[in-house]
Enzyme design. Structure first.
Site, PDB file in Angstrom:
ATOM      1  CE  LYS A  26     -11.065 -11.232  42.096  1.00  9.61           C
ATOM      2  NZ  LYS A  26     -12.103 -12.009  41.347  1.00  9.61           N
ATOM      3  NE  ARG A 101      -8.466 -16.815  44.407  1.00  9.75           N
ATOM      4  CZ  ARG A 101      -8.034 -16.091  43.387  1.00  9.75           C
ATOM      5  NH1 ARG A 101      -7.319 -15.036  43.571  1.00  9.75           N
ATOM      6  NH2 ARG A 101      -8.346 -16.430  42.177  1.00  9.75           N
ATOM      7  NE  ARG A 145     -10.799 -13.748  29.993  1.00  9.12           N
ATOM      8  CZ  ARG A 145     -10.306 -12.764  30.738  1.00  9.12           C
ATOM      9  NH1 ARG A 145     -11.106 -12.019  31.457  1.00  9.12           N
ATOM     10  NH2 ARG A 145      -9.028 -12.551  30.770  1.00  9.12           N
ATOM     11  NE  ARG A 178      -5.809 -17.500  31.179  1.00  7.85           N
ATOM     12  CZ  ARG A 178      -5.797 -16.426  31.971  1.00  7.85           C
ATOM     13  NH1 ARG A 178      -5.422 -15.265  31.490  1.00  7.85           N
ATOM     14  NH2 ARG A 178      -6.171 -16.509  33.222  1.00  7.85           N
ATOM     15  NE  ARG A 189     -10.575 -19.387  37.641  1.00  7.54           N
ATOM     16  CZ  ARG A 189     -10.694 -18.593  36.573  1.00  7.54           C
ATOM     17  NH1 ARG A 189     -10.975 -19.119  35.389  1.00  7.54           N
ATOM     18  NH2 ARG A 189     -10.540 -17.300  36.692  1.00  7.54           N
TER      19      ARG A 189
END
Ligand code: ADP
Ligand code: ADP
Length: 242
Positions: A26, A101, A145, A178, A189
């Site tokens: 996104k 959401r 990531r 992170r 999530r």
């Protein structure tokens, strides 16, 4: 000015809503849309991180929830989102990345747009694009990531590894994960998405507004398809009075 060209060249775009689980692309696609059409990218994740950084009471409430991958309660978000959408740069359109959401947020957004936008400016109706990516691919994208704490450069150990394992290509700084990309947070999530955001997809599908798109293809191909959807939608829009 490049922005002026984008403005006069593309006219009224209306809201563009990007749906999809964390890692679907996104943010990546929102940046391309913003650059082409000259409309702002509005990421509720970024707005919330800004509240946290500024230490506002919303930020203090949100931080603990965000750290464990949960969803910030709907009522806490509405004022923040409304304030952002009322800014002048949203008049021709805007891209929502990470909002709505929940089904309640989707209902709130429709009511807000109806009351504050469509009455006044005949703005284009929303384009709702769902980026579809399977679970395994999402896990690789997210848990792989890494970022460089000194220059912010992003890597992915599976898809875009640094030249030397664990070190930034530019200055050799050890890369970090992170907090919200740690595996247990990523799983939370994705679970929150399944439980809370799938109903948003159904909400727009039931209205006949959902455009599903395969997000598991090169990012530039996804971008080209999104531009095609927006361009054909836009041709039915009336101009916004300046
Ligand atoms: P979201 O905003 O939906 O969470 P992002 O745009 O931040 O997703 O993308 C998540 C990760 O996946 C990033 O590392 C990004 O570079 C990568 N990514 C985005 N789109 C693609 C794509 N089409 N193919 C492969 N990787 C992608
Ligand atoms: P993602 O990479 O999942 O797209 P974001 O940067 O959009 O992450 O959001 C980060 C966090 O901010 C989420 O995990 C959630 O806690 C909170 N958040 C962002 N947008 C919303 C929203 N619309 N409703 C509730 N919580 C949100």
């Amino acid at each position: 000015m490049a922005n002026e060209t984008a403005r006069s060249g593309y006219g009224n775009i209306g809201p563009v809503i990007l749906l999809g689980p964390p890692g679907a692309g996104k943010g990546t696609q929102a940046k391309q849309i913003a650059a082409r059409y000259g409309i702002p990218q509005i990421s509720t994740g970024d707005l919330l991180r800004d509240e946290v950084a500024r230490g506002t009471s919303l930020g203090l409430h949100a931080k603990a929830i965000m750290d464990r991958g949960g969803l910030v309660p709907d009522e806490l978000l509405y004022g923040m989102v409304a304030e952002r959408l009322r800014q002048a740069d949203c008049r021709r359109g805007f891209i929502l990345d990470g909002f709505p959401r929940t089904a309640a947020q989707a209902g709130w957004l429709d009511a807000f747009l109806e009351k504050e936008f469509f009455d006044k400016s005949q703005m284009c109706s929303p384009v709702v694009i769902q980026l579809v990516v399977d679970y395994t691919q999402l896990l690789l994208r997210l848990t792989g990531r890494r970022s460089c704490p000194t220059d912010g450069r992003l890597y992915n150990i599976h898809f875009q590894p640094p030249r030397a394992a664990g070190l930034c290509d530019v200055d050799g700084t050890p890369l970090i994960i992170r907090d919200d990309y740690r595996e247990e947070v990523v799983t939370a999530r994705l679970a929150a998405y399944e439980a809370r955001t799938k109903p948003v997809v159904e909400y727009y599908r039931a209205q006949g507004r959902l455009v599903p798109m395969n997000g598991d293809q090169p990012a530039a191909d996804v971008t080209a398809q999104i531009f095609g959807v927006i361009d054909s939608h836009r041709s039915n829009c009336k101009p916004v009075a300046e």
